[in-house]
Design an enzyme around this catalytic site. Structure first.
Site, PDB file in Angstrom:
ATOM      1  N   SER A  88      -6.795  -9.294  -7.614  1.00 27.14           N
ATOM      2  CA  SER A  88      -6.703  -7.944  -7.051  1.00 27.14           C
ATOM      3  C   SER A  88      -7.101  -7.844  -5.585  1.00 27.14           C
ATOM      4  CB  SER A  88      -7.533  -6.955  -7.877  1.00 27.14           C
ATOM      5  OG  SER A  88      -6.838  -6.604  -9.060  1.00 27.14           O
ATOM      6  N   LYS A  91      -4.556  -6.204  -3.402  1.00 23.79           N
ATOM      7  CA  LYS A  91      -4.543  -4.762  -3.113  1.00 23.79           C
ATOM      8  C   LYS A  91      -5.045  -4.463  -1.704  1.00 23.79           C
ATOM      9  CE  LYS A  91      -5.075  -3.187  -7.913  1.00 23.79           C
ATOM     10  NZ  LYS A  91      -5.240  -4.448  -8.635  1.00 23.79           N
ATOM     11  N   SER A 334      -9.442  -0.357  -8.879  1.00 22.73           N
ATOM     12  CA  SER A 334      -8.469  -1.457  -8.909  1.00 22.73           C
ATOM     13  C   SER A 334      -7.283  -1.084  -9.798  1.00 22.73           C
ATOM     14  CB  SER A 334      -9.120  -2.755  -9.395  1.00 22.73           C
ATOM     15  OG  SER A 334      -8.364  -3.874  -8.980  1.00 22.73           O
TER      16      SER A 334
END
Length: 504
Positions: A88, A91, A334
């Protein structure tokens, strides 16, 4: 390949040379520091090296960078140009690009449109289209607002269908390389140009009145066409639960099976999120239900499709929060669906196509413009759920440095989880010098763990840091504990004097 060569007992001259070359390459990749660490106090470098020598990471590989934001001095580097899976931390790329390329005031607009807004005695003749623009955070409250606007316009009856239009984001609705066996879980929700309630249903499973009975299954909201296969059994209080709730792959069928213990006292069962198969149809069905609940008669069914050019009369519309707030909704918890929609939105706005490939082109061009090497990343999705994303620590360093020094810094910093306070860092680094002083993005998929962001030291100096860990066999909790040790070293720094040695 290296392991196989190492296991061979008899090697010819060519094989031996190959092994030596590979050994040199491996040693270079695993070298603790690939640049001279003159900027950092030696005890800081040693503390980070010690953390990375933890036996839990044996067999894995790490890329770590620490850099001062005040003067750009590099405090630590390990494998800065090695391509690794970011999880993640992907992101960070997606949300930074969305903030810069779309602007902090960008908003999604979801509209209810029809070919004619002419009402006769409150009757609207023809299909009504719920047209999405990619908003990942549209919820039932927004649908209620759309219904209120329609009722205020005098709509009492619709002689036609309710059509959900999510075509601004064409298929595929799942990311490249996503695991098929994750697709019923909330974190792998399908991506559409029309999303509602994160594209999940809330499934509540409650035990029967007595042991031996089937459990009851409630779905909220419950659109038509959603089937339930109930293969449960109520068992005695205190028994272990074996409940699983999944959606059958490729179908709108919720499978509920296993043992469900009788509840203690007045305890309530906790809802379990399960993804829908067809998000635009789901949104249309919920709008139809909410209209009927508001005493609006709808003669047609809910369906999905593209809005024709003739449907240009707007009956109602809803605007999302601005992008400056949306990136917080993505980064702090997230949120995978949010990140996927942002990447496609970048493609739609900057390239005219709401696809991953169009979004990727725009993002790579922007990263190149801020100095990131194009061969330093491979983008397969916006969220990092795919194990086919790759990025170097150096690219993330360039990104973090750029965002820390530009006009949108305040929005960017506000979007990141704060250690010991909120988001995915709310339970980490509490009671340490890093609590409240670290803003960073976490990341995790199997055998991959990452943490990248900013830390302010006791000395007042602020550093950016990147920590990427791949291929370790330990639990994620062990990997994150090592990340926290590194961050604490930086947060505890108060000057040139060594800190007390920690016991581990």
């Amino acid at each position: 390949m290296i392991g196989q060569a190492g296991r061979k007992r008899r090697l010819g001259a060519c094989s031996l040379l190959l092994c030596l070359l590979l050994g040199v390459a491996t040693a270079a990749a695993d070298a603790p520091n690939t640049v001279e660490q003159s900027a950092a106090p030696p005890f800081v470098v040693e503390a980070i090296d010690t953390a990375l020598r933890s036996p839990q990471l044996r067999g894995g590989i790490q890329a770590v960078i620490v850099e001062s934001l005040s003067d750009g001095a590099v405090w630590y580097e390990r494998n800065p140009d090695l391509l690794l899976i970011p999880a993640s931390n992907q992101k960070l790329i997606t949300t930074a690009a969305a903030l810069v390329l779309l602007g902090p005031e960008y908003r999604y607009r979801t509209s209810v449109v029809t070919a004619t807004a002419n009402l006769h005695d409150g009757t609207l003749r023809g299909d009504v289209y719920l047209k999405g623009s990619g908003d990942p955070f549209l919820d039932s409250g927004a649908v209620d607002e759309l219904v209120k606007q329609m009722v205020r316009r005098g709509v009492r009856r619709i002689e036609g269908r309710i059509v959900g239009d999510g075509t601004c984001f064409p298929p595929p609705q799942y990311g490249y390389g996503w695991s098929w066996d994750d697709m019923s879980y909330y974190y792998s929700a399908p991506v559409s140009g029309l999303n509602l309630n994160r594209n999940v249903l809330q499934v509540t499973v409650s035990p029967g009145k007595r042991a031996g009975m089937k459990a009851s299954v409630t779905i909220t909201p419950r659109p038509s066409g959603i089937a339930v296969m109930n293969r449960t059994r109520t068992v005695a209080k205190g028994s272990s639960s074996s409940l699983t709730v999944e959606r059958v792959l490729g179908r709108d069928v919720v499978m509920v099976e296993g043992d469900v213990p009788l509840l203690e006292g007045s305890a309530d069962a906790r809802p379990i999120p399960v993804t829908v198969e067809r998000p635009a149809l789901y949104a249309a069905e919920v709008l139809r239900q909410r209209l009927r609940a508001a005493s609006v008669v709808v003669s047609g069914k809910a369906t999905e499709g593209a809005t024709p050019a003739s449907a240009s009369s707007v009956l109602a519309s809803f605007e999302s929060r601005p992008m400056s707030e949306i990136i917080s909704l993505v980064n702090k918890p997230s949120d995978n669906l949010g990140a996927e929609c942002l990447l496609r939105t970048i493609g739609l706005v900057r390239r005219g196509a709401g696809t991953v490939s169009a979004g990727r082109e725009a993002v790579v061009e922007w990263l190149r413009g801020i100095g990131a090497p194009e061969d330093g990343l491979i983008i397969r999705d916006g969220s990092g759920l795919s194990r086919m994303n790759f990025v170097t620590a150096n690219v993330l360093r360039i990104l973090l440095r750029y965002m820390a020094k530009r006009e949108h810094r305040a929005y960017w910093y506000a979007s990141l989880p704060v250690a010991g306070v909120d988001g995915t860092l709310r339970n980490r680094l509490r009671g340490t010098a890093a609590e409240g002083q670290v803003r960073a993005k976490t990341g995790y998929v199997s055998n991959v763990s990452s943490l990248s962001g900013y830390v302010r030291a006791k000395s007042g100096e602020e550093h950016l840091f990147v920590i990427l860990m791949n291929n370790h066999a330990c639990r994620n909790a062990d990997a994150t504990a090592i990340q926290d040790r590194i961050v604490r070293v930086l947060a505890d720094y108060s000057g040139s004097q060594p800190m007390p040695t920690e016991k581990h």
